[in-house]
Design a protein around this motif. Structure first.
Motif, mmCIF file in Angstrom:
data_model
loop_
_atom_site.group_PDB
_atom_site.id
_atom_site.type_symbol
_atom_site.label_atom_id
_atom_site.label_comp_id
_atom_site.label_asym_id
_atom_site.label_seq_id
_atom_site.Cartn_x
_atom_site.Cartn_y
_atom_site.Cartn_z
ATOM 1 N N ASN A 11 0.805 -1.213 0.000
ATOM 2 C CA ASN A 11 0.000 0.000 0.000
ATOM 3 C C ASN A 11 0.844 1.273 0.000
ATOM 4 O O ASN A 11 0.331 2.358 0.225
ATOM 5 C CB ASN A 11 -0.924 0.010 1.226
ATOM 6 N N VAL A 12 2.147 1.133 -0.228
ATOM 7 C CA VAL A 12 3.023 2.301 -0.210
ATOM 8 C C VAL A 12 2.786 3.151 -1.448
ATOM 9 O O VAL A 12 2.779 2.649 -2.562
ATOM 10 C CB VAL A 12 4.506 1.864 -0.148
ATOM 11 N N LEU A 13 2.590 4.452 -1.246
ATOM 12 C CA LEU A 13 2.427 5.375 -2.362
ATOM 13 C C LEU A 13 3.790 5.909 -2.771
ATOM 14 O O LEU A 13 4.731 5.920 -1.995
ATOM 15 C CB LEU A 13 1.518 6.544 -1.956
ATOM 16 N N ALA A 14 3.887 6.344 -4.001
ATOM 17 C CA ALA A 14 5.153 6.875 -4.495
ATOM 18 C C ALA A 14 5.549 8.102 -3.676
ATOM 19 O O ALA A 14 4.741 8.978 -3.439
ATOM 20 C CB ALA A 14 5.013 7.264 -5.964
ATOM 21 N N THR A 15 6.832 8.144 -3.222
ATOM 22 C CA THR A 15 7.294 9.256 -2.411
ATOM 23 C C THR A 15 8.191 10.194 -3.196
ATOM 24 O O THR A 15 8.509 11.275 -2.718
ATOM 25 C CB THR A 15 8.053 8.735 -1.181
ATOM 26 N N THR A 16 8.631 9.801 -4.378
ATOM 27 C CA THR A 16 9.446 10.690 -5.192
ATOM 28 C C THR A 16 8.545 11.553 -6.059
ATOM 29 O O THR A 16 7.387 11.233 -6.300
ATOM 30 C CB THR A 16 10.397 9.877 -6.082
ATOM 31 N N PHE A 65 -0.146 9.111 -9.697
ATOM 32 C CA PHE A 65 1.058 8.301 -9.538
ATOM 33 C C PHE A 65 1.021 7.626 -8.174
ATOM 34 O O PHE A 65 0.763 8.269 -7.171
ATOM 35 C CB PHE A 65 2.314 9.171 -9.604
ATOM 36 N N ALA A 66 1.317 6.351 -8.150
ATOM 37 C CA ALA A 66 1.374 5.627 -6.890
ATOM 38 C C ALA A 66 2.209 4.388 -7.051
ATOM 39 O O ALA A 66 2.319 3.846 -8.162
ATOM 40 C CB ALA A 66 -0.031 5.245 -6.406
ATOM 41 N N GLY A 67 2.824 3.914 -5.951
ATOM 42 C CA GLY A 67 3.620 2.699 -6.024
ATOM 43 C C GLY A 67 2.761 1.518 -6.411
ATOM 44 O O GLY A 67 3.120 0.695 -7.239
ATOM 45 N N LYS A 68 1.568 1.452 -5.835
ATOM 46 C CA LYS A 68 0.645 0.373 -6.158
ATOM 47 C C LYS A 68 -0.739 0.749 -5.650
ATOM 48 O O LYS A 68 -0.878 1.371 -4.597
ATOM 49 C CB LYS A 68 1.100 -0.935 -5.496
#
Length: 215
Positions: free
Chosen positions: A57-62, A208-211
């Motif tokens: 559930n981690v979202l993109a941090t960059t 945008f998101a990691g997943k």
């Protein structure tokens, strides 16, 4: 004759221990130097963030690369997006929600039509479910009719109108939304045909998101 009592000299081995000590210090120095490289920490001023992707559930941090979006990305679908006027596409890096400009705006206008409300509510509900807190980019696209300058301005105004609606009605923080006017520069179809021009007139909401969070 006096007896000379000559004692054999003892071997002085202290230098051997000094050499061994220096070797040991050198080994320790290189060992700790290697450990420091493996444990480099990223400070708040560094441009690259280290993110563990073990959490689904981690979202993109960059910072998202807004210029890298491919608007011809593969089609996708979400259960909560049932309106046929909303097209969903994307990949592992981002998701694109697309609405035709005729659904949101009257011809050559930048004010949202009343019929746009239900469409935008469905999209923002999906964003809240799957990508809460993620960075959102709103792109305004037009066909090639008219001047490039006019189309660029119209794309920006339409994207701004959608942004304002999302801030006011979906409580999305303003600093999470960026506006990008593509005008006629990134067509998804051929502007030579009426159907192609219609497909090129659109607003794309990109997240945008990691997943995605599948609930």
């Amino acid at each position: 004759m006096a007896e000379l009592n000559v004692q054999p000299k003892r071997s002085n081995s202290s230098w051997i221990w000094i050499v061994l000590a220096l070797i040991a210090l050198a080994i320790l120095f290189f060992f700790f130097k290697g450990c420091d490289k493996e444990n480099v920490k990223v400070g708040p001023g560094d441009s690259t963030a280290i993110t563990s992707m073990n959490d689904a559930n981690v979202l993109a941090t960059t910072e998202p690369d807004w210029g890298s979006v491919d608007f011809n990305a593969p089609k996708s679908s979400y259960d909560e997006v049932t309106d046929q006027d909303i097209s969903v596409s994307g990949n592992d890096a981002y998701t694109i929600y697309t609405l035709g400009e005729n659904v949101l705006f009257a011809t050559d206008q930048n004010a949202l039509q009343e019929s746009a409300t239900a469409k935008l509510k469905q999209i923002t509900a999906s964003l809240d479910k799957r990508f809460k807190g993620a960075a959102i980019g709103i792109y305004g696209s037009t066909d090639s009719t008219g001047t490039a300058g006019h189309n660029k301005q119209l794309g920006a105004e339409r994207a701004e109108a959608v942004k304002s609606w999302m801030i006011k009605n979906a409580s999305i923080p303003e600093d999470k939304i960026s506006v990008h006017s593509l005008g006629e520069s990134r067509p998804v179809s051929d502007n030579a045909s009426a159907l192609g021009r219609k497909q090129n007139r659109s607003v794309q909401i990109v997240v945008f998101a990691g997943k995605a969070v599948n609930q």
